[in-house]
Every structure is written in C-alpha cells, then in structure tokens.
Enzyme design. Structure first.
Site: not given
Length: 512
Positions: A196, A202, A256, A341, A372, A486
């Site tokens: 954005k 990262e 998100r 979030e 399982h 961060k």
C-alpha cells in the site's frame, strides 16, 4: 456502554442455558428458523451458500437480546456509514471502501474503483496477449493482506489450469523467495510488488532480491518486468517502475480488505479476468444482502450474534474453522488476519477500554486431515470451541464419487457427533470413551466452489467481522498493534534502541 446496551446484555445473559438436544426437542422448526441461503445467478450461473446455525445454542430469546444490542449500538447507522463511504475508520480519519471495489459504496468511489479495475484489466489482457513477451510465471511479493488474499484465491481457483503460474511470496525468510526462483524461468517471469505504501520493509527487500535475481540471470531490464500494486504510485515511480505498469488502488481500501482492488492482479492474471470478475460479483451479492436484510435475517449479523454469545457469555477463547475442501486449505489462514487483526483490540472506537473479551483466536485446518489431528480436543477436551464447517456439494475432482461422498459424510458426521456426544464402550460406562456432546458448530454448505462462491464466502466473513466490531463498539479498520514490534526491529537494524537483558543476549548470540 450505554444504558440500552447494558440492558441488552443483561437480557442476553439472563436467558436460561439449554443443551442443543433440548433446543431441538423444544422447536421442531429449529433447522428452518436458524438456516438461511444467499443465492445468485440463474441457469448455468446459479449458485448459493446454505448457512446453518441450528447446532449452536442460539435461540429466540438470545436473538431478541442481540437484536436489541444491535439497535443500542446503532448497527444500522454504522452499516450505512460503511457502505456509503463515511469515515468509519475513526482513528485514522478515513473511510473503509472495500465494498466500493465491487460496486457498493459512494457513487464517486465506485466510479473511481471501476476506472482503476478497468486499467488493471487492460494490463492483464495485454499480458495475456503477449504485449510483455512470453509470460509464464509471476512472482507476487507482498505481506499480510497483500499476500493472504491473493494466495487463497490463486490456490482455490487455479488448480485445474492457470493462465500464468503464480507464486505468492510474503516471508522475508529468503528460503521462501528462493523456492519461487527455483520454480520460475527468469526470461518468462514478471514480478508484482504489492504494498500500500510501497515502503513495507519485508516486501521491498524481497522485491530488490527478485530484481537482482532477474539481472543475474540475463534479464537486461529487470525494472521493466515489475508490476506495482500500490496506493502510493509516486513511490513506485521512484523505485523505478514504469507508470504504465503501476496499478493504483484507493487509500481508503485497507490491506486485509484489498483483494478486490489491484492487489487482486495476480488472481486476474493467473485465473483470468472472468474468474476475478465472478469473484467480485459473488461478493457484491453478499454486500446487497448485508445492506438490505435486517436483524436476525441478516446472515453476517446473525453469525456475529453467535460469535458474541460464545466469546462474551460462554467465554470461549478460540473459534475453529474447518474447510472440507482442499481448495480452501488457506481459508483459516486468511480468516486469522481478517478477524484477529480487525477485532483484536483493547480499546473501543472512542478510546475507552473494552468491557469484555473481543476477538477470539481463529484457527483451523482442512478436513479430513484435522479429524486425525485436533478433533480429539474438540470432542473430549476441556475447552469449549465453537466450530465452523465449510463444504461444497459439488466435488472439485473427477475421481470416483466415493471420494467426495466420504468427505461430506465425515463433515456432517463431525457436527452431529460434537452435538450428540455419547459413550463408545460396549457397556456405555468407560469414561475414557465418553463424549460430553453439546458442543456447537455451524455449517456453510456451498453449491459449488467456484469464483463467485469464493467471493461470497470472503465478503460474508468481512461483514461478519464488521458486525462483531459494531456490537463491541470497536474500530476494526486500524491495526496499530502490528507497529511496535516493527519499530523495534528497525531500531535493531539501525543499531539503536534500548532492550531488555534477554533480547540483548539473543542479539549477541545471533551476532546481530
């Protein structure tokens, strides 16, 4: 909390607790009253999802109380603000206009979104037509909402045939990027950089490494192979991306919630524009339902009523989601960010402390694998865990129909067993073989798992998350909780910051 909200909660908490068996026995119409469908299309395009909450403890008295709570918290007003582009994200002073990307919102915002999507379609069509040469692979780098949504949709929609082979890389761990490199031919690979702000460390580090990989492998103009997906096109230009390959999206679209914007570029490129458009259309159907249905008839709001009951009345700390469809294997991961979030907050939208638990921990997996692994705890553990089951009537494979029949029977049997309980010992007396039962589950049964259904499922959970936030009085559209760690990581990288003795020892041990 207002007097009206306090009174609503008192009414909710005063409802006599009954077991699921008692609720079914008392109301022969329970399944019909607590089920609902959202449908779309006609003939070949027809589809829909059945939502069944009958195996939860929700009943008329609780629904009455929650409808009163929704009125006290002005759910109708909050919904209108969301869907008309008002500044619903109060802490950041902006709207939350993800629905405008699929046609529901302020007129100007819808027009802007349509124009940006038309620009994206032109680039997707040009790439498919060979305007950028032979393109067989796309490495999409992003993180959080810039990666989870595309990764989910690519995994769900391109298993049979992909127009372009897409690899979504989010982790800064170089192993993830190297794995994508190994699967791609640099001569036929594009790189999409999704951020954005176009500053996420990262993502930008991964982008630089991808450019270096292209250059090291004979690509003469690595920057010319980059597509930028961002709300900050100026930063993309400074990074070296040609303006014709920058796909902007609106600042009012949160990370998100951004799959519907240019962040969905890898979906459109990999699955095809028709599939991406169908996903938008499925989401828009849910938007219309959410905008028009009132009270308990509003299915995302009804889901939020159940969520609030289990979290705040029964004090359940987790909620489990199990997709009985391999194509939805990443759906629990997607919901983790969307729900935790958005609603993992300590204060309300007005800054006051919350007056009860907020978002539960969302977790889950894929059936039948999960049966399982983790279902032991669900059936016999000491934690009460509300469960959502998601399945498709139509199979996603061409194998013997026995595969899908066994898959669905297991899904439905798990919900029945969680509710019924019992003892598997021959004499019915062995405590180790006893199942307490009365454990809640809801089921979302899709007609088929196609692009429209995926869009509808995601939009349903977006609105469910928003409805929960309104009932709690919190803002689901900020995420300041991700910032502190961060910042401290940046301090370490810059060689500054004051840290505790343990962190200093760890840094020293790692040679940092």
């Amino acid at each position: 909390m207002s007097d009206a909200a306090t009174a609503a909660w008192k009414a909710i908490e005063s409802v006599e607790s009954k077991t699921l068996k008692e609720l079914f026995a008392a109301n022969p119409e329970r399944v019909a009253r607590l089920s609902g469908r959202i449908e779309w299309g006609s003939d070949e395009t027809a589809g829909g999802i059945l939502f069944d909450w009958s195996k939860t403890h929700i009943e008329d008295g609780l629904l009455d109380g929650f409808e009163a709570l929704a009125e006290a918290m002005d759910f109708t007003g909050a919904r209108e603000k969301l869907l008309t582009g008002a500044k619903i994200n109060v802490t950041e002073g902006r709207a939350a206009e993800h629905t405008a990307q699929r046609g529901t919102g302020a007129e100007a915002s819808v027009e802007e979104a349509q124009a940006l999507l038309a620009r994206m379609k032109m680039l997707v069509d040009a790439i498919h037509d060979g305007a950028l040469g032979d393109v067989k692979h796309l490495i999409h780098v992003g993180i959080g909402g810039s990666a989870l949504g595309p990764k989910l949709a690519i995994d769900a929609l391109t298993r049979d045939l992909a127009k372009v082979d897409v690899h979504v890389v989010s982790n800064i761990d170089g192993v993830a990027l190297e794995q994508a490199f190994e699967a791609c031919d640099p001569a036929t690979t594009l790189v999409a950089v999704a951020s954005k702000t176009f500053t996420t460390i990262e993502t930008m580090t991964n982008a630089q490494s991808a450019l270096a990989w292209l250059a090291d492998n004979g690509v003469s103009d690595p920057s010319g192979r980059v597509i930028a997906l961002t709300a900050n096109p100026e930063a993309a230009v400074e990074f070296g991306v040609d303006e014709t390959r920058i796909l902007p999206f609106m600042e009012s679209v949160g990370g998100r919630y951004s799959l519907w914007s240019s962040i969905g570029f890898p979906v459109a490129l990999g699955a095809g524009w028709d599939e991406f458009e169908a996903m938008l259309a499925g989401a828009q159907v849910v938007d219309r339902h959410f905008a028009e249905a009132e009270g308990r008839a509003n299915l995302p709001l009804r889901a939020a009523f159940a969520d609030q009951y289990y979290t705040r009345v029964r004090r359940c700390q987790t909620r489990a989601v199990f997709a009985y469809d391999e194509r939805l294997g990443l759906f629990p991961d997607y919901l983790q960010q969307l729900e935790m979030e958005s609603n993992g907050k300590r204060v309300k939208a007005d800054g006051s402390p919350v007056d009860g638990p907020t978002a539960p921990i969302t977790w889950g997996g894929v059936g039948t694998d999960a049966q399982h692994a983790v279902f032991q705890l669900l059936h016999q553990g000491t934690n009460l865990v509300p469960v959502d089951f998601i399945a498709s009537i139509a199979p996603g494979d061409m194998l013997d129909p026995a595969h899908h029949r066994i898959l669905l029977t297991n899904c439905f049997a798990q919900g029945a067993a969680l509710m019924a309980g019992g003892n598997m010992a021959a004499d019915g007396k062995d405590p180790a073989r006893a199942f307490p039962g009365d454990r809640p589950s809801a089921t979302m049964l899709c007609d088929d798992l196609d692009a429209a259904t995926l869009g509808a499922l995601i939009a349903f959970h977006e609105h469910r998350t928003f409805a929960n936030a309104v009932l709690m009085g919190i803002n689901p559209f900020d995420q300041f909780g991700v910032e502190l760690g961060k910042k401290m990581a940046k301090d370490i990288e810059a060689g500054g910051g004051e840290f505790d003795a343990s962190t200093k020892a760890l840094l020293e041990a790692a040679g940092l």
